[in-house]
Design a protein around this motif. Structure first.
Motif, PDB file in Angstrom:
ATOM      1  N   ARG A  23      -2.815   1.457   4.376  1.00  0.00           N
ATOM      2  CA  ARG A  23      -3.647   0.311   3.983  1.00  0.00           C
ATOM      3  C   ARG A  23      -5.092   0.713   3.742  1.00  0.00           C
ATOM      4  O   ARG A  23      -5.720   0.260   2.780  1.00  0.00           O
ATOM      5  CB  ARG A  23      -3.582  -0.781   5.047  1.00  0.00           C
ATOM      6  CG  ARG A  23      -2.287  -1.576   5.029  1.00  0.00           C
ATOM      7  CD  ARG A  23      -2.251  -2.612   6.141  1.00  0.00           C
ATOM      8  NE  ARG A  23      -3.290  -3.620   5.986  1.00  0.00           N
ATOM      9  CZ  ARG A  23      -3.546  -4.568   6.894  1.00  0.00           C
ATOM     10  NH1 ARG A  23      -2.835  -4.611   8.020  1.00  0.00           N
ATOM     11  NH2 ARG A  23      -4.479  -5.448   6.686  1.00  0.00           N
ATOM     12  N   VAL A  54      -5.757   2.455   0.260  1.00  0.00           N
ATOM     13  CA  VAL A  54      -5.525   1.746  -1.001  1.00  0.00           C
ATOM     14  C   VAL A  54      -6.558   2.119  -2.066  1.00  0.00           C
ATOM     15  O   VAL A  54      -6.195   2.363  -3.224  1.00  0.00           O
ATOM     16  CB  VAL A  54      -5.475   0.223  -0.764  1.00  0.00           C
ATOM     17  CG1 VAL A  54      -5.668  -0.552  -2.066  1.00  0.00           C
ATOM     18  CG2 VAL A  54      -4.153  -0.164  -0.118  1.00  0.00           C
ATOM     19  N   SER A  56       0.829  -1.210   0.000  1.00  0.00           N
ATOM     20  CA  SER A  56       0.000   0.000   0.000  1.00  0.00           C
ATOM     21  C   SER A  56       0.859   1.253   0.000  1.00  0.00           C
ATOM     22  O   SER A  56       0.520   2.252  -0.640  1.00  0.00           O
ATOM     23  CB  SER A  56      -0.938  -0.004   1.207  1.00  0.00           C
ATOM     24  OG  SER A  56      -0.215   0.041   2.433  1.00  0.00           O
TER      25      SER A  56
END
Length: 252
Positions: free
Chosen positions: A231, A234, A174
């Motif tokens: 994360r 993303v 990510s």
């Protein structure tokens, strides 16, 4: 959007039901389900597979807000987000949802001013903040302050709530995806004409509002990198990457 869906969504700056008469919307639904099934086939638990499907859909939806004239960018963002989420984890879905709401309001794609109900819905900022997704919380919190009408400081106050619980927010995949977008920020945020009509207003999406949404999205991604909370971003990173790539490829 069908007439029944339009009547349900009228009066909201956030509600955009899927209309399956559009091919891109069918791609979003089928691609998201497919991403989840692929994750399950790779041995991921169903909760994680659902997270991959959710990241894929959020990437598609975010790209549609940031590039309404070009469905191909949303269709491209979906598999990019799915692949990164499959390899490194989908992250906190509250971040992706908050970002989607924020860029939708700033870009003004529905053509409606935010209502009190919308401002209450934007308290996603509070949920994102308490779960540690500060960059996403600040975007959705600031969104109603960046619109020309119907401003409210309430979502911004929610973004200032202290973190109470923090899920894992970093993965190398990510982070690399987010970092790949930043060199393209200038291309991404340069002025561009828009022809797509608003959902519920007899005018096109305003180019200045769309450009502001792209600026805000890029700043949010940079903040996520600085705070190592990538994360959950993303979907945003995948959307920005495909929009920037489309713009770079279309330059003379």
């Amino acid at each position: 959007m069908s007439s029944s869906d339009a009547s349900l969504a009228r009066g909201s700056a956030l509600a955009r039901p899927l209309d399956f008469s559009y091919p891109s919307n069918r791609v979003a639904a089928a691609g998201s389900v497919g991403a989840g099934l692929v994750a399950a086939a790779f041995g991921r638990p169903w909760a994680q597979a659902a997270g991959v499907a959710g990241a894929a859909f959020l990437a598609w939806a975010t790209a549609r807000e940031l590039d309404p004239d070009h469905p191909v960018t949303a269709n491209g963002a979906l598999p990019v987000a799915a692949a990164v989420a499959l390899l490194g984890g989908a992250g906190n879905p509250l971040a992706g949802l908050a970002v989607l709401s924020g860029v939708r309001l700033i870009a003004g794609t529905t053509g409606e001013p935010a209502t009190r109900t919308d401002h209450a819905g934007l308290l996603q900022s509070l949920l994102a903040a308490v779960s540690g997704e500060r960059a996403a919380a600040l975007l959705v919190g600031a969104a109603p302050l960046l619109t020309p009408v119907a401003r409210s400081p309430i979502p911004a106050a929610g973004a200032l709530m202290p973190t109470l619980a923090r899920r894992a927010g970093f993965s190398w995949g990510s982070a690399l995806l987010a970092a790949s977008v930043l060199p393209l920020a200038r291309t991404l945020s340069a002025p561009e004409a828009v022809t797509s009509p608003c959902d519920r207003a007899s005018r096109p999406v305003r180019a200045a509002e769309l450009q502001l949404a792209r600026h805000a999205a890029a700043l949010t991604l940079g903040a996520g990198l600085l705070t190592r909370r990538t994360r959950g971003l993303v979907p945003l990173a995948a959307a920005l990457l495909t929009v920037a790539a489309r713009r770079a490829g279309s330059r003379p």
